[in-house]
Scaffold this motif. Structure first.
Motif, mmCIF file in Angstrom:
data_model
loop_
_atom_site.group_PDB
_atom_site.id
_atom_site.type_symbol
_atom_site.label_atom_id
_atom_site.label_comp_id
_atom_site.label_asym_id
_atom_site.label_seq_id
_atom_site.Cartn_x
_atom_site.Cartn_y
_atom_site.Cartn_z
ATOM 1 N N GLU A 79 0.836 -1.206 0.000
ATOM 2 C CA GLU A 79 0.000 0.000 0.000
ATOM 3 C C GLU A 79 0.870 1.255 0.000
ATOM 4 N N GLN A 81 3.809 1.391 -1.408
ATOM 5 C CA GLN A 81 4.426 1.458 -2.742
ATOM 6 C C GLN A 81 3.428 0.908 -3.770
ATOM 7 N N PRO A 82 2.394 1.676 -4.133
ATOM 8 C CA PRO A 82 1.355 1.180 -5.042
ATOM 9 C C PRO A 82 1.828 0.912 -6.463
ATOM 10 N N THR A 83 3.017 1.413 -6.848
ATOM 11 C CA THR A 83 3.511 1.131 -8.204
ATOM 12 C C THR A 83 4.043 -0.296 -8.317
ATOM 13 N N ASN A 85 3.457 -4.092 -8.390
ATOM 14 C CA ASN A 85 2.370 -5.025 -8.663
ATOM 15 C C ASN A 85 2.528 -6.259 -7.776
ATOM 16 N N LYS A 86 1.662 -6.382 -6.778
ATOM 17 C CA LYS A 86 1.780 -7.482 -5.817
ATOM 18 C C LYS A 86 1.679 -8.839 -6.497
#
Length: 250
Positions: A79, A81-83, A85-86
C-alpha cells in the motif's frame, strides 16, 4: 521393556535417527490404538526425521545465501508502494522465472524497497532448495578484481556462475572503471541464458554507460541482462522517510 524394543532403539541410535527415537513411544502407542499397519507406522515415524532434516537443510540454504536481512514478502508494504504489482511479485516467488532462466531488474531511488523485494525472492528460492547467493555490486567487483590479481579469476567466476539465482545489489551507487567493468561483463556473459540474476539499481539504463565508464561495455552488459528480463520500476517515497514519519506521529 522387551529386548526387541531395546534392539530397535539401539539400531536407531546407531543410525543417528534422533527424531525417530524421540517419537518412538508415542508413535507405537498411536499405532496400537488406531490399528495402523506396519507401513503406515513407519511412514509416520520416519516423517519426524525427514521434517527436521528438511528444516535444517532449508536453514542452511538460507544461511549460505548471505542475505543482508531475513525480510520476506509478507513484510513489504504494498500500500505504501502502489507502483509495485503485488501479483507480479507473488509470481516471482513461484520461481517460474528461474525455470525459464530469466532475470529481474528492480529499479528505483534509494529506500523504495528494491533490496527488500530482491531478498524476499532470494529467501523464497533458498527455502525451496534453489542455490542462491546475494552480494552487493561493489563487493562483487572487489572480489573479482582480487581474484584476477591472484590468478584465480576463472575459479571465482565459476563460483558466482554456479548459483541458479544470483542477486547483485546496488548497481550504480559507485562508479566502476573500465577494467573492472570487463570483469563484471564476463560474469554476466557466463550466466547469460543459463542462470537467473536479480539486479537492483538506482539509475536508469541510459546512465549505465557512465557507471561502467565504457558505452560499448555497458551496452553489452545491458543486452545480456535485459534480453530475458522483467524490469520493475518502483516510483515512490523512501521507506526510511516512512519510518521517520511514523515516529513523528507517535
Amino acid at each position: 521393556m522387551n529386548s526387541s524394543y531395546q534392539q530397535l532403539v539401539s539400531n536407531l541410535e546407531y543410525l543417528n535417527l534422533k527424531q525417530m527415537i524421540t517419537h518412538l513411544n508415542d508413535t507405537v502407542d498411536f499405532s496400537t490404538k488406531n490399528e495402523l499397519s506396519l507401513v503406515d507406522t513407519l511412514v509416520k515415524l520416519t516423517n519426524y526425521e525427514i521434517d527436521v532434516r528438511e528444516r535444517t537443510m532449508i536453514n542452511s540454504m538460507v544461511k549460505v545465501g548471505a542475505f543482508p536481512h531475513r525480510k520476506e514478502v509478507n513484510e513489504f508494504d504494498f500500500e505504501f508502494q502502489p507502483t509495485v504489482n503485488k501479483q507480479q511479485i507473488l509470481d516471482f516467488l513461484s520461481l517460474r522465472f528461474i525455470e525459464d532462466k530469466q532475470n529481474i531488474v528492480f529499479m528505483g531511488t534509494s529506500g523504495v524497497g528494491k533490496t527488500h523485494l530482491a531478498t524476499s525472492i532470494g529467501i523464497a528460492a533458498a527455502k525451496k532448495r534453489t542455490s542462491t547467493y546475494f552480494i552487493k555490486c561493489n563487493e562483487l567487483i572487489l572480489n573479482l578484481k582480487r581474484a584476477k590479481l591472484e590468478n584465480r579469476l576463472e575459479t571465482r567466476l565459476k563460483h558466482y556462475g554456479k548459483y541458479k539465482l544470483l542477486i547483485i545489489d546496488e548497481i550504480g551507487y559507485l562508479p566502476i572503471d573500465k577494467e573492472d567493468a570487463k570483469l563484471f561483463f564476463q560474469l554476466i556473459d557466463l550466466r547469460y541464458e543459463k542462470k537467473s540474476t536479480i539486479l537492483t539499481t538506482n539509475i536508469s539504463f541510459k546512465e549505465w554507460d557512465a557507471v561502467f565508464q565504457d558505452t560499448k561495455l555497458a551496452n553489452a552488459i545491458l543486452d545480456r541482462v535485459l534480453h530475458h528480463a522483467t524490469v520493475v520500476n518502483i516510483i515512490g517515497p523512501s521507506y526510511r522517510i516512512k519510518d521517520h514519519l511514523e515516529k513523528d506521529d507517535d
